[in-house]
Each structure stands twice: as C-alpha cells, then as structure tokens.
Write an enzyme that holds these catalytic residues in place. Sequence first.
Site, PDB file in Angstrom:
ATOM      1  N   CYS A 183      67.731  15.502  18.676  1.00 43.94           N
ATOM      2  CA  CYS A 183      68.706  15.630  19.767  1.00 43.94           C
ATOM      3  C   CYS A 183      69.038  17.086  20.082  1.00 43.94           C
ATOM      4  CB  CYS A 183      69.984  14.853  19.484  1.00 43.94           C
ATOM      5  SG  CYS A 183      70.971  14.734  21.003  1.00 43.94           S
ATOM      6  N   CYS A 362      69.328  12.384  26.784  1.00 44.23           N
ATOM      7  CA  CYS A 362      70.341  13.077  25.990  1.00 44.23           C
ATOM      8  C   CYS A 362      71.677  13.008  26.721  1.00 44.23           C
ATOM      9  CB  CYS A 362      69.908  14.525  25.771  1.00 44.23           C
ATOM     10  SG  CYS A 362      70.993  15.369  24.633  1.00 44.23           S
TER      11      CYS A 362
HETATM   12  C1  LIG Z   1      74.172  14.840  15.387  1.00 45.02           C
HETATM   13  C2  LIG Z   1      73.118  13.989  16.052  1.00 45.02           C
HETATM   14  C3  LIG Z   1      73.321  13.584  17.360  1.00 45.02           C
HETATM   15  C4  LIG Z   1      72.358  12.806  18.000  1.00 45.02           C
HETATM   16  N1  LIG Z   1      72.604  12.389  19.273  1.00 45.02           N
HETATM   17  C5  LIG Z   1      71.723  11.571  19.886  1.00 45.02           C
HETATM   18  C6  LIG Z   1      72.009  11.016  21.165  1.00 45.02           C
HETATM   19  O1  LIG Z   1      73.066  11.259  21.742  1.00 45.02           O
HETATM   20  N2  LIG Z   1      71.087  10.199  21.749  1.00 45.02           N
HETATM   21  C7  LIG Z   1      69.916   9.886  21.118  1.00 45.02           C
HETATM   22  O2  LIG Z   1      69.138   9.119  21.674  1.00 45.02           O
HETATM   23  N3  LIG Z   1      69.605  10.412  19.894  1.00 45.02           N
HETATM   24  C8  LIG Z   1      70.475  11.229  19.266  1.00 45.02           C
HETATM   25  N4  LIG Z   1      70.199  11.722  18.006  1.00 45.02           N
HETATM   26  C9  LIG Z   1      68.822  11.627  17.466  1.00 45.02           C
HETATM   27  C10 LIG Z   1      68.465  10.282  16.854  1.00 45.02           C
HETATM   28  O3  LIG Z   1      69.423   9.877  15.926  1.00 45.02           O
HETATM   29  C11 LIG Z   1      67.087  10.406  16.203  1.00 45.02           C
HETATM   30  O4  LIG Z   1      66.178  10.958  17.130  1.00 45.02           O
HETATM   31  C12 LIG Z   1      66.562   9.048  15.748  1.00 45.02           C
HETATM   32  O5  LIG Z   1      67.412   8.516  14.776  1.00 45.02           O
HETATM   33  C13 LIG Z   1      65.132   9.195  15.224  1.00 45.02           C
HETATM   34  O6  LIG Z   1      64.702   7.998  14.651  1.00 45.02           O
HETATM   35  P1  LIG Z   1      63.589   8.021  13.477  1.00 45.02           P
HETATM   36  O7  LIG Z   1      63.344   6.617  13.126  1.00 45.02           O
HETATM   37  O8  LIG Z   1      62.467   8.888  13.907  1.00 45.02           O
HETATM   38  O9  LIG Z   1      64.302   8.804  12.290  1.00 45.02           O
HETATM   39  P2  LIG Z   1      65.610   8.378  11.492  1.00 45.02           P
HETATM   40  O10 LIG Z   1      66.448   7.446  12.282  1.00 45.02           O
HETATM   41  O11 LIG Z   1      66.233   9.658  11.040  1.00 45.02           O
HETATM   42  O12 LIG Z   1      65.060   7.557  10.245  1.00 45.02           O
HETATM   43  C14 LIG Z   1      64.221   8.093   9.265  1.00 45.02           C
HETATM   44  C15 LIG Z   1      64.328   7.184   8.044  1.00 45.02           C
HETATM   45  O13 LIG Z   1      63.302   7.565   7.131  1.00 45.02           O
HETATM   46  C16 LIG Z   1      63.838   7.520   5.831  1.00 45.02           C
HETATM   47  N5  LIG Z   1      63.028   8.409   4.987  1.00 45.02           N
HETATM   48  C17 LIG Z   1      62.936   9.752   5.045  1.00 45.02           C
HETATM   49  N6  LIG Z   1      62.053  10.196   4.143  1.00 45.02           N
HETATM   50  C18 LIG Z   1      61.578   9.095   3.494  1.00 45.02           C
HETATM   51  C19 LIG Z   1      60.612   8.897   2.468  1.00 45.02           C
HETATM   52  N7  LIG Z   1      59.932   9.906   1.906  1.00 45.02           N
HETATM   53  N8  LIG Z   1      60.367   7.622   2.063  1.00 45.02           N
HETATM   54  C20 LIG Z   1      60.999   6.566   2.641  1.00 45.02           C
HETATM   55  N9  LIG Z   1      61.910   6.717   3.610  1.00 45.02           N
HETATM   56  C21 LIG Z   1      62.194   7.958   4.027  1.00 45.02           C
HETATM   57  C22 LIG Z   1      65.275   7.959   5.982  1.00 45.02           C
HETATM   58  O14 LIG Z   1      66.080   7.503   4.895  1.00 45.02           O
HETATM   59  C23 LIG Z   1      65.657   7.323   7.313  1.00 45.02           C
HETATM   60  O15 LIG Z   1      66.250   6.056   7.135  1.00 45.02           O
HETATM   61  C24 LIG Z   1      71.152  12.459  17.319  1.00 45.02           C
HETATM   62  C25 LIG Z   1      70.965  12.854  15.997  1.00 45.02           C
HETATM   63  C26 LIG Z   1      71.950  13.601  15.357  1.00 45.02           C
HETATM   64  C27 LIG Z   1      71.738  13.998  13.915  1.00 45.02           C
END
Ligand SMILES: Cc1cc2nc3c(=O)[nH]c(=O)nc-3n(C[C@H](O)[C@H](O)[C@H](O)COP(=O)(O)OP(=O)(O)OC[C@H]3O[C@@H](n4cnc5c(N)ncnc54)[C@H](O)[C@@H]3O)c2cc1C
Length: 434
Positions: A183, A362
Amino acid sequence: MQKLFWANCQSGFILTFNNVFLSCKLLVLGGGSGGCSIAAKFAGKLGKNQIIIVDPADRHYYQPMLTLIGGGIKQLKDSSRPMESVLPNNATWIKDTVAHIDPVKSKVITKEGDQISYDYLVVALGLELHYEKIKGLIDSLSMANSGVCSNYSPQYVERTYNTLSNFKSGNAVFTFPNTPIKCGGAPLKACFISEHYLRKHGKKASSRIYYKTALPSIFAVKHYADKLMQLCQERDIDVGLREELVEVKPDSKEAVFKNLDVPNDERTIEYSMLHVTPPMSPPEVIKCEPSLHDPMGYLKIDKGTLQHENHPNIFGIGDCTNLPTSKTAAAVAAQSGVLYDNLTNIMNNKPISSKYDGYTSCPLVTGFGSCIMAEFDYDLQPLETFPIDQSNEHLSMYIMKKDLMPQLYWHAMLRGYWRGPGLIRKILHLGMGR
Ligand SMILES: Cc1cc2nc3c(=O)[nH]c(=O)nc-3n(C[C@H](O)[C@H](O)[C@H](O)COP(=O)(O)OP(=O)(O)OC[C@H]3O[C@@H](n4cnc5c(N)ncnc54)[C@H](O)[C@@H]3O)c2cc1C
C-alpha cells in the site's frame, strides 16, 4: 518425533529428521489476503482434504484497517480474526513456517520438518518488514513515549494514536522507505490523518509537518499526484522527495535522512512525532530458490496469467510477486479471479486465457471524513469504478473505506466470492470503457 536440524539457504543445505509426509492437490503458502481467498475459491471446487495451507500466524489481520487504527478511527481488536476462523473448513491448515520450496520435486519443507508434496502450488507469502534495517529504530519503537510509531505492524500501530494524542508542539515527520512497500499510499494517509488531527485539536500552529519519501514523486499516478501535492501545499505539509530515513536517535529525538541523489548528503531533523514505514523485502524462502525469483527476489510470474515463468504448476498472488503494480489487497482481489480461472484450466488440461490488467486501488484517506479513491492499472491509467471524478476528496469514499470495505473483505473476499470491482465498473459506466 525426532529433533529437527535445519539450516537456512545461506548455509546452503537443509536437513530434516522429522518424518511427517503429506501430499495434496493444491498447496497454498500463506494464509493472508491472497492465500485465504484462493483457498476459499478452490475449497468448494476440489472438495475435502485436497487443499493444504501453511501459515504460522495465529491471527489473520485486515491490514488496510491499520491506517484507521493509527488515526484513532478504529480499534486494533477489530482488525483481526483467529486464522482458523477465516480458512475454509474443508482445507487443512498446517500452522508452521515454510522453510524450503523445491519446485523441481514439487515439494515444500516446513520449519518443523514436515514435507508436503503438491500437484499445484500457489505462493502468497506477502512481504517481510525490516524495522531492524534502520539504526536505532527498534529501540525507539520499544520505548514508551519516544514519539516514534508505525502503522505497518499490529505490534506498533497503537503507538501512532498515542503519540498523536500526546503531541504538544514540534515536528511531526512521516517517512517512506527506499524499497517497494505494501500500500504505497499508506504513509501519506498517516500524514494526512495526523495533520487533520492536529488542526482539529488546535495544535497545528505549534507544529511543522514533514512528509519525506525516497520516491521521486508523491504518488505514482499523475492523475492523483497533482491533487495530493495541491493538498500538501494547502495544508502546509513540507514534502521532501528522494529522502531516506537511515537512523533514529531516540535520546536526542533526531532522525537522520540521506539524500538519494546527492552522495554523502545527510541531514538531521528533530522530531516530536516520527511515523516510520519500514523497508520491506520479498520473503527469504523465495529468495533462497534461484529458479523461483526475479533479480530483486520477488516470485517471477507472468504479469497477465499469474503463472510462474519457470514452473507451470506454480502460480503467485499478492505482495510477494514481481507484478509491476501497487501492492494492495484490492490488487489481490482482482488477481484472485484471474488465478482461479487459469489454474482451473491448467487442472483440466485446457489452455489459459484470463489476463490480469494490473488493477489496484488505494483509498487515500485525506482526513476525518474525506478520501480520494485511487484506482489504476499497469499503465498507471485511472480505472475508476464510480462515475465521479475520484481524484477529488469525497465523504462517500471515506465511508466506503471505513465501513463497507472491511465487510466486503471478511464476508466476500476471504470466502472466495470477490474478484474486484470490474463488473460493477462496467455496469456503472453503462458497459463503456474497460
Ligand atoms: C498499514 C497498511 C495499510 C494498507 N492499506 C491498504 C488499503 O487501504 N487497501 C488495500 O487494498 N491494501 C492495503 N494494504 C495492503 C494489503 O494489506 C496487502 O497488499 C495484502 O494484505 C497482501 O496480501 P498477501 O496475501 O500478498 O500478503 P499478506 O496478507 O501479508 O499475507 C501473507 C501471509 O503469509 C504468511 N507468511 C509469511 N511468511 C511465511 C512463511 N515463510 N511460511 C508460511 N507463511 C508465511 C504471513 O503470516 C501472512 O499470513 C495495507 C497494508 C498495510 C500494512
């Protein structure tokens, strides 16, 4: 169970003496936004005991809410749910960390030594946060009343509103690191919300607000960047481009910034409040396997089909991938539909044709009650859902961010029913445009 001997990829080998062997049709690494949505989509289709999800986390966080918690608009307890409650019932959750991926043998080894073979793999491991890469930062974040805070981790997010509430006068400084982050708008949202808070509470006159970013512009998309710069000028926010936070000195309450365009140019600024967005990187476990990643360490997938470039039975979704778009949950939603279509076809020996256009969104909260809803694609062209000019501030978009999106996330996206607003956009634009 025998003791596990495990070494990470830097030492070049992994030994496991544990004897748990599992296999499944679909293995999902990570139970965050991407992993959970994909597991839900396939859970109904593949049936019982066909899907394994690996994630060590006890709780699943709705991370977009962290920004609002930092502004005192929401509470931390409302931002997460137990991991087991969000994962599909007929999938198996292994509560462990992925330690090694062997894409040639289609096998994964966990930190506890379990070996899991798969027919198909979805990698959804998110990004790693690196607070430790900024000297003095972790110490500052562990001291009470240090003025240092960060919305980016559930561990530190409550410090932001505490710091804001206790702010009396001085500099409030907001940073954006010199790495890709999740984000890209969130550091600026923290700045705008804090500015409005200080204004509302009569503290603006005794404060100076700085937004310091390592990037060359305030936002990647010009359509929104122009408006955001205008707001910064109107609200007297001092914007510093190409400036990277390199050190925090908690004793003197000073932050040291490096000018990324001028060698050896470091400047120190005193702060009463310092909101830090930490450097981030792709997960180590992806960086360990050369055939999996691009030169920067991100999972190397096709930007249209989301299929891995070297391993056809692997797909990727979300922040850990090399997709050249802004890393958001909104992007994950749009990717999940494409991934589902294409992986389903692969499983049925059919050609794949669904293409991701880079859609991301966003919600740029600009204060209590206002939001610019940025939506755009790979070409940084606006791809707006609503028939209004979304580059302006709207109360309706704020309500959407604060009240509607969390419901959409918990009840539709994580259950596999949401693939982004593409269809709604078409309907609202009377079938015209994309
Ligand atoms: C402060 C903040 C504000 C945000 N605002 C927005 C917004 O307004 N709108 C929006 O759309 N997005 C927003 N986001 C971004 C959004 O949350 C992420 O882009 C999204 O969660 C990505 O999804 P993901 O599945 O790629 O990763 P994540 O949701 O981060 O999930 C990754 C998972 O992998 C697991 N993991 C990591 N390493 C390992 C490993 N070695 N083995 C097993 N499991 C592991 C973790 O425990 C986690 O559960 C924001 C994020 C933050 C931090």
